[in-house]
Each structure stands twice: as structure tokens, then as C-alpha cells.
Design an enzyme around this catalytic site. Sequence first.
Site, short mmCIF file in Angstrom:
data_model
loop_
_atom_site.label_atom_id
_atom_site.label_comp_id
_atom_site.label_asym_id
_atom_site.label_seq_id
_atom_site.Cartn_x
_atom_site.Cartn_y
_atom_site.Cartn_z
N SER A 138 0.84 -1.20 0.00
CA SER A 138 0.00 0.00 0.00
C SER A 138 0.87 1.24 0.00
O SER A 138 2.00 1.22 0.48
CB SER A 138 -0.88 0.02 1.25
N TYR A 151 -2.05 -0.46 10.22
CA TYR A 151 -2.19 -0.82 8.81
C TYR A 151 -0.88 -0.52 8.06
O TYR A 151 -0.36 -1.38 7.32
CB TYR A 151 -3.35 -0.05 8.17
#
Length: 245
Positions: A138, A151
Amino acid sequence: TKKVIVITGASSGIGEATAKLLASQGNQIVLGARRESKLQEIVKTITAAGGEATYASTDVSNLGSVKGLAQKALDTYGRIDVWMNNAGLMPQSEFSQGRVEDWDRMIDVNIRGVLYGINASLDTMRKQQSGQYINTSSIAAHVAGPGSGVYSATKAAVLSISESLRQEEAQAGSNIRVTVVSPGAIATELTDSITDEATKAGTKQFYDQFAIAPERIAETIAFAINAPADTALNEIIIRPAKQVM
Ligand code: NJP
């Protein structure tokens, strides 16, 4: 040439779009995720269009389950050319909220899931003396912010795991390529995994401004897979043109 491609998190979003595109290019796709009815539906769509696909209901946080997915690929198509570690969750929240269960789920799926995927397929690729990993990280691995700590950490772990694996396989001369795809905001079900309602609403509003379609990521992944075997795209960062951070 036709490749056997295993995709985790294939029941929606980026995984689903990638499965459909790669099947349309003549590859044999093995889909893994927990929601069996979604996987059945996608396999039906692919086969109705003349493509080849199968699935195994898979929980990537369980090693035995991931090994079952690998076995399904070997039993059905006899090899594994590409393994895409794509299953992921993004239940963001600030540390002060203490959502420990969400942290654990992200560690289990976003990190353990990738390690189990590697463990379930590397022996096969080593024996074949060819293969490729596509690991979904990501932009959050590069840019942490309020609410994204865990995350971002799990996605940074995907970068570290991928880079070590890349160096090990390059050193071994095994012809196993490693590609990380690091997307920005993509219009998928990912924001549904946020358990804090205020964070979810804010994130959905951010996504609604400019998130791009998962098909954009699928095209990017197909490009990395179709690159000549002596050439490895190691990390691809792809954002909506309007995304600042
Ligand atoms: O999200 P979504 P994306 N075992 O929610 C599966 C990364 N990413 O396509 O099990 C097995 O539509 C789940 O299936 P199911 C993100 O971090 C995205 O966006 O049936 N599978 C579903 O197929 C993730 O790594 C954006 O519920 C499990 C899939 O995961 C990847 O892209 C930005 C599972 C999630 O599909 C794909 O996510 C970015 C388990 N235990 C990175 N738990 C973005 N969308 O903006 C979940 O930077 N799944």
C-alpha cells in the site's frame, strides 16, 4: 504463454478484477478467499466467457487453509506460476481507541497471510525453477498518518518480506520474481472493514472524492506478469492522479 495464477482475496475488489483480467488473457486462475458464494459466482463468470478458473475457500490466517489453496492449484493445473498475496484488511483507528482486536486481525491477514502464501508455494516454484510473487502492499507503507499506524506497519512488513525474498531468490538463481504493488485509494470493499463508524465515514468520504477502479490495478499487475522473464518490476506505486497523500 498460459500461466497458473493463484490469487488470495479474490472474492472482491483488486483480487476479483485481477482474476477476471488475467483469465481473459488465457491464464488459469485459482481464486482464494473466505466467501465461497462470491468465488463461485466469479468462477462462473470467467468460465462463461471461455476462461479457466477454479477456487478453494481459504482463510489466509490459517496455514493449513493456505496450503489447501496451493494444493488445489497443483491438483487442478499441475503447477504454480504466479502467487498473488492480496487478501487484506484496513480497520484503521487511532491508538487511543485501543482496538486491539483490529490490530490482531491486520497482523493475521496482512502479514501472516503473506508469509503463509510464500510458505505454501515456494517449494513448488523452486522445483519448477520459475515463478513470481505479486504482493499487495500500500501507499500506506510509505506514508503513515493518524489512524493508519498498524495498517501502515503491516504493509511496510510486506515491503520488507518481499525485498528479502527477492534478494534470496535472485541469489539462488531460481528465476522467481517478486513484485510489490502499492496502491493508493482504490474503489473496493476495503473501507467496509473499518470498525470505528466515524473513521469509516471519513475514509469513505475521502475515497468518494477520487478513488480509481480496481481494474487499473489489475492492468498494472498484468503488465508485471507479462514482462519478459529476465525482467522484474519490484515495486509499483499507483495512485489516483488527484491523491495528495
Ligand atoms: O479490498 P476488498 P481490496 N482470508 O475488501 C479477502 C490492498 N490495498 O480489493 O475472505 C482470505 O474488496 C476478502 O475476501 P473474503 C488491501 O490492503 C487496497 O481493496 O471473502 N481472504 C476480499 O477478497 C488488500 O491487501 C487499497 O472476505 C481474506 C479481499 O481480502 C488488497 O489491496 C489501497 C481474508 C479484500 O478485498 C485488496 O483489497 C491500498 C482472510 N482471512 C492497498 N480477509 C484500496 N482499496 O484503496 C479478507 O493501498 N480477505
